[in-house]
Design an enzyme around this catalytic site. Structure first.
Site, PDB file in Angstrom:
ATOM      1  N   CYS A   1       0.816  -1.227   0.000  1.00 27.04           N
ATOM      2  CA  CYS A   1       0.000   0.000   0.000  1.00 27.04           C
ATOM      3  C   CYS A   1       0.844   1.270   0.000  1.00 27.04           C
ATOM      4  O   CYS A   1       0.366   2.330  -0.385  1.00 27.04           O
ATOM      5  CB  CYS A   1      -0.956  -0.002   1.192  1.00 27.04           C
ATOM      6  SG  CYS A   1      -2.071  -1.411   1.148  1.00 27.04           S
TER       7      CYS A   1
ATOM      8  N   HIS B   1      -3.523   7.239   1.944  1.00 28.86           N
ATOM      9  CA  HIS B   1      -3.915   5.899   1.499  1.00 28.86           C
ATOM     10  C   HIS B   1      -5.320   5.620   2.033  1.00 28.86           C
ATOM     11  O   HIS B   1      -5.652   5.943   3.166  1.00 28.86           O
ATOM     12  CB  HIS B   1      -2.922   4.879   2.038  1.00 28.86           C
ATOM     13  CG  HIS B   1      -3.356   3.469   1.810  1.00 28.86           C
ATOM     14  ND1 HIS B   1      -3.770   3.015   0.573  1.00 28.86           N
ATOM     15  CD2 HIS B   1      -3.455   2.412   2.655  1.00 28.86           C
ATOM     16  CE1 HIS B   1      -4.094   1.736   0.679  1.00 28.86           C
ATOM     17  NE2 HIS B   1      -3.922   1.349   1.931  1.00 28.86           N
TER      18      HIS B   1
ATOM     19  N   ASN C   1     -10.137  -0.213  -0.634  1.00 34.89           N
ATOM     20  CA  ASN C   1      -8.674  -0.124  -0.536  1.00 34.89           C
ATOM     21  C   ASN C   1      -8.054  -0.674  -1.822  1.00 34.89           C
ATOM     22  O   ASN C   1      -8.144  -1.866  -2.085  1.00 34.89           O
ATOM     23  CB  ASN C   1      -8.230  -0.931   0.700  1.00 34.89           C
ATOM     24  CG  ASN C   1      -6.729  -0.884   0.921  1.00 34.89           C
ATOM     25  OD1 ASN C   1      -5.969  -0.489   0.050  1.00 34.89           O
ATOM     26  ND2 ASN C   1      -6.307  -1.306   2.104  1.00 34.89           N
TER      27      ASN C   1
END
Ligand code: UT7
Length: 322
Positions: free
Chosen positions: A114, A249, A279
């Protein structure tokens, strides 16, 4: 003269198919209420046949090139952040390079899950400032739907697919007041087992599925994101109060809220896309950035902070004057 990397354009791409929480509730023991309350996620895009990390990355890169008003042949560096490449090798970046018709440039992938986009931007910025590159495409692209255990409700509802890209270009000026002003990366491999894939070419010879101890990741995420943001602002010599937009993020709306509270940053300065995209790992920051640039929220002159945290653990932040 100061040589900096400035932002020339942004782009993104999403798979056609949108999947709602209600659709997921038909196959796993979950509900729209639980997912919205615990994560803020309402929908996610899921890649279909023919849509891969490299095809999404190529579409995002083309949109970013258009926005920057430059042609692919002007690019001398492609860095693609992904944990879900089309194949173990060649690097997905070289597939994008070929699809864009660039015959010679530097092209490689970065794996920091990520945080991958923050790692990729930092490497591209270093290469531009050192003179090793002049114009770079930096991409975050993922198809996490292909490494999810669709029977595990604790993970399969959380992720989506997509890609985002930016074009960075070298600029030399007396003051160097715009562009990437500071960036800071971290990794702490002691936490490998909190967020990982249970397979790989050198161990199981399978691709594996994503596994996560969500609560523990959550706890570390809030602490690490707040501290790296303070660190990178101090490096830039600017107070946190100067931030016009935080582009974090997108893992969980509650992480974004808690981080903003910890930093005393108003929630309406935080770009939020987790409700629509879920996500998307390395793609989430450039996707959110592109959205906020295109809808007119982020404008020339704004001070923008990008930040992310993910598997490894890895985390990082970057201060950018648009
Ligand atoms: O991108 C990299 C970084 N990743 C992250 O930052 C993710 C960080 N973690 C999180 O976002 C959250 O921890 C989650 C969204 C993953 C989980 O939220 P939580 O509030 O920490 O829930 P929990 O794991 O403590 O689970 C609470 C309950 C459990 O049931 P019991 O044991 O209390 O009976 C879970 O089994 O919720 C249950 N549960 C679900 N229920 C319905 C877990 N997943 C689901 C689900 N639907 N999808």
């Amino acid at each position: 003269m100061i040589r900096r990397s400035i932002l020339l354009g942004t782009g993104s791409a999403l798979p056609e198919r949108i999947v709602t929480n209600a659709e997921l509730a038909q196959t796993v023991d979950t509900s729209d209420e639980w997912i919205v309350e615990r994560t803020g996620i309402r929908t996610r895009h899921i890649a279909g046949e023919g849509e891969t990390t490299a095809t999404l990355a190529t579409d995002a890169a083309k949109a970013a090139l258009d926005a920057a008003g430059i042609v692919a042949q002007d690019i001398d560096l492609i860095i693609l952040a992904t944990a879900t490449p089309d194949q173990t090798f060649p690097a997905a970046a070289t597939k994008v390079q070929a699809a864009l018709g660039i015959n010679d440039c530097v092209a490689f992938d970065v794996a920091a899950v990520c945080s991958g986009f923050l790692y990729a931007v930092t490497v591209a910025d270093s290469m531009i400032r050192s003179g090793a590159a002049n114009r770079a495409i930096v991409i975050g692209s993922e198809t996490f739907s292909r490494i999810l255990d669709w029977e595990d409700r604790t993970t399969c509802v959380l992720f989506g697919d997509g890609a985002g890209a930016i074009i960075l270009g070298a600029e030399e000026s007396e003051e160097g007041h715009r562009g990437i002003l500071a960036s800071k990366l971290h990794a702490d491999g002691r936490h490998n087992q909190l967020l990982y894939v249970d397979g790989g070419p050198s161990t199981t010879q399978t691709v594996g599925k994503l596994r996560m101890k969500g609560q523990e990741v959550f706890r570390h995420a809030v602490t690490n994101l707040a501290s790296v943001l303070n660190e990178v602002m101090a490096q830039a010599g600017l107070p946190a109060g100067d931030i016009d937009w935080l582009v974090p993020h997108q893992a969980n709306a509650r992480i974004l809220d808690a981080t903003a509270r910890k930093l005393k940053l108003s929630a309406d300065r935080v770009v939020m896309t987790v409700d629509r995209h879920a996500n998307t790992s390395a793609a989430s920051v450039p996707l959110a950035l592109d959205l906020a640039v295109r809808d007119g929220r982020i404008k020339a002159g704004d001070l923008v902070v990008l930040e992310a945290m993910g598997g490894g653990f890895t985390w990082g932040a970057c201060v950018l004057r648009v």
